[in-house]
Design a protein around this motif. Structure first.
Motif, short mmCIF file in Angstrom:
data_model
loop_
_atom_site.label_atom_id
_atom_site.label_comp_id
_atom_site.label_asym_id
_atom_site.label_seq_id
_atom_site.Cartn_x
_atom_site.Cartn_y
_atom_site.Cartn_z
N MET A 263 36.66 14.09 13.55
CA MET A 263 35.32 13.54 13.35
C MET A 263 35.35 12.32 12.43
N ASN A 267 37.67 8.10 16.01
CA ASN A 267 38.08 9.26 16.80
C ASN A 267 38.08 9.01 18.30
N THR A 291 25.71 10.79 15.16
CA THR A 291 26.54 11.51 14.19
C THR A 291 26.33 11.03 12.77
N TYR A 366 32.39 15.18 8.95
CA TYR A 366 32.06 13.93 9.63
C TYR A 366 32.18 12.77 8.64
N ILE A 388 31.30 7.52 14.63
CA ILE A 388 31.95 8.80 14.93
C ILE A 388 31.46 9.28 16.29
N PHE A 390 30.92 11.87 19.29
CA PHE A 390 30.71 13.33 19.27
C PHE A 390 31.35 13.95 20.50
N GLU A 462 29.36 21.89 14.97
CA GLU A 462 29.45 21.20 16.26
C GLU A 462 28.41 21.72 17.25
#
Length: 520
Positions: A263, A267, A291, A366, A388, A390, A462
């Motif tokens: 995260m 990524n 995010t 995160y 970030i 998801f 998550e």
């Protein structure tokens, strides 16, 4: 440059009228556009704009849809509590007039309307009539299947949260019909049939653009659907959960070496593990529904850690989650990314007050930094937006589904393979090496309670926890209590009606076909 939502410059004109007020109005109308459908879908570029609009609406890149879904999943469970505003979701004490779930419901129906409209316009006969080349027709056919997947995913979200929502397909929209209400088991079977229908026409695993769904995304959603089939339909389908999770496992995915890379702001490098993602880029996606809310919302985490700006002091975890780890830091299990703030005034483990942002640990999972720890450069006027991505589906979920379905008696599974896959997760967690034996468990350790706990460790924050607790019959019962469940510090059992959120009152008033969920 980091990958965007494949081509995020295709900002969809069909998102001009984003906000909606009535499911009756919005499920039986075409989206309000500056362009007519004929103009919008006169070119391949127009079709791709329509495709991207559905992904944008699903991901929350232009709204709060997925953020709202995540909050309903996590704030109603032991994984997160909310500092701001009403605490009714955290306390499992909401009424039929529950704003947070109503917003998710309406956003989901709006997305389904976008999908229904696209499916009408991308139907083979319609595309043929518009005189596209064979190459363009083949490309639009791919979009057509993808949008059917997006619609199925949106309906799965409504199935899981509301059970019995309004239901409309492209035929309902084309005919201008008032949507009827669908029963939970019937919606389950509809989603199943849709996913199976598009399976053969989706792009093969790992061959689509990053951020677009492929065959493995279809299999992943089917595996998740079948794991929860007994909740949704009253019929267990663990054999099918084994079948489809194994198809993903065998499709060429592998774990990245470091769990804490999952995260981060770079990524998009995790393509070996990520199956389907929502893609965010701080230059192009200017929304508080991405995010960034998980990074900035984590209470107390400073900007040098989260990679953006000072914490919003929004979310914390109940003591039940740190209790699942051998320590409350990363010295043993590197997934124990708890922010404890040991400097004065100290952050407490116990949540004595829901309104006190220092009451309870936070997490720093995160982070908008790259693998070296460097902040991702901000290219926007807000200076704190997220890069970030998801992962809607990633390989560990398939390992966990496979193992749970085997333990629940599904046919065709291999208990030794299940154990081996779980030990890969633990090898990475304990030694940054999926092949390490440092965190290994034995076949005796591998039971259903272990799987529930391991999923909380592996996939914390998550968006899974509520669904998992319901499947394990722990969500509303007194068999498992956590802080502030039922509105009391030590937790208490609550009414089973809270397994489903209410159908919004405004929707019932506007659509005579709708009835409220039981208990509200």
């Amino acid at each position: 440059m980091k990958n965007k939502l494949f081509k995020i410059r295709y900002i969809a004109v069909v998102l001009v009228a984003l906000m909606i007020t009535s499911c009756t109005d919005d499920l039986d109308r075409f989206p309000t556009n500056a362009l007519t459908n004929e103009a919008q879908f006169s070119s391949l570029e127009g079709y791709k704009q329509g495709l991207v609009s559905t992904y944008i609406q699903l991901s929350g890149a232009n709204n709060f849809f997925y953020r709202g879904y995540w909050e309903l999943q996590e704030l109603s469970s032991d994984e997160a509590v909310n500092t701001w505003d009403s605490h009714k979701t955290t306390e499992l004490d909401w009424s039929s007039d529950h704003t947070e779930s109503a917003d998710v419901y309406k956003s989901g129906l709006y997305l389904i309307t976008l999908c229904n409209n696209f499916i009408i316009e991308a139907a083979p006969g319609m595309v043929e009539k518009r005189g596209f080349s064979n190459a363009d027709k083949a490309e639009i056919a791919k979009y057509y299947s993808e949008v059917r997947f997006v619609r199925a995913y949106a309906y799965w979200m409504l199935l899981d949260l509301f059970g019995n929502p309004s239901f409309a397909t492209e035929q309902t929209l084309a005919n201008g019909e008032i949507p009827k209400q669908i029963k939970q088991a019937d919606l389950y079977h509809y989603i199943e049939s849709e996913l199976k229908a598009i399976d053969g026409s989706m792009i093969a695993p790992k061959t689509n653009e990053y951020g677009r769904a492929d065959q493995a995304a279809v299999w992943s959603l089917l595996a998740r659907l079948y794991l929860n089939a007994e909740v949704y339909s009253g019929e267990a389908h663990y054999t099918e959960a084994i079948t489809y999770s194994k198809k993903v496992i065998d499709a060429g995915y592998s774990l990245i070496s470091n769990h804490q890379w999952l995260m981060l702001g770079d990524n998009n490098k995790n393509t070996s593990e990520f199956i389907f993602t929502f893609n965010y880029n701080n230059e192009y996606v200017t929304s508080w529904g991405t995010t960034n809310v998980f990074a900035l919302g984590a209470s107390g985490v400073p900007e040098e850690i989260n990679g953006m700006s000072a914490s919003w002091n929004l979310y914390r975890v109940t003591p039940s989650i740190p209790a699942l780890f051998p320590t409350h830091d990363t010295s043993v299990d590197k997934r124990a990314v708890f922010w404890t703030e040991k400097e004065e005034p100290k952050r407490t483990l116990e949540i004595e007050s829901l309104s006190n942002s220092k009451s309870g640990y936070s997490i720093y999972k995160y982070r908008n930094v790259d693998r070296t720890g460097a902040k991702i450069p901000q290219k926007n006027t807000y200076n704190n937006l997220s890069d970030i991505d998801f992962p809607v589906f990633r390989l560990p979920e398939m390992y966990l589904i496979y193992a749970e379905a085997v333990l629940r008696g599904g046919a065709g599974g291999d208990s030794q393979l299940a154990l081996s896959n779980i030990n890969k997760l633990r090898g990475r967690a304990y030694a940054n090496d999926p092949n390490s034996t440092l965190g290994n468990i034995t076949s005796t350790d591998l039971n259903l309670e272990f799987i529930l706990d391991e999923k909380a460790r592996e996939m914390m924050w998550e968006g899974y926890r509520r669904t998992d607790l319901i499947r394990y019959k722990k969500f509303t019962s007194g068999d498992y209590l956590w802080a502030w469940k039922g509105g009391v510090l030590n937790g208490k059992a609550v009414d089973s009606k809270y397994k489903l959120f209410p159908i919004p009152v405004s929707e019932i008033l506007s659509n005579p076909n709708l009835k409220q969920n039981p208990g509200y």
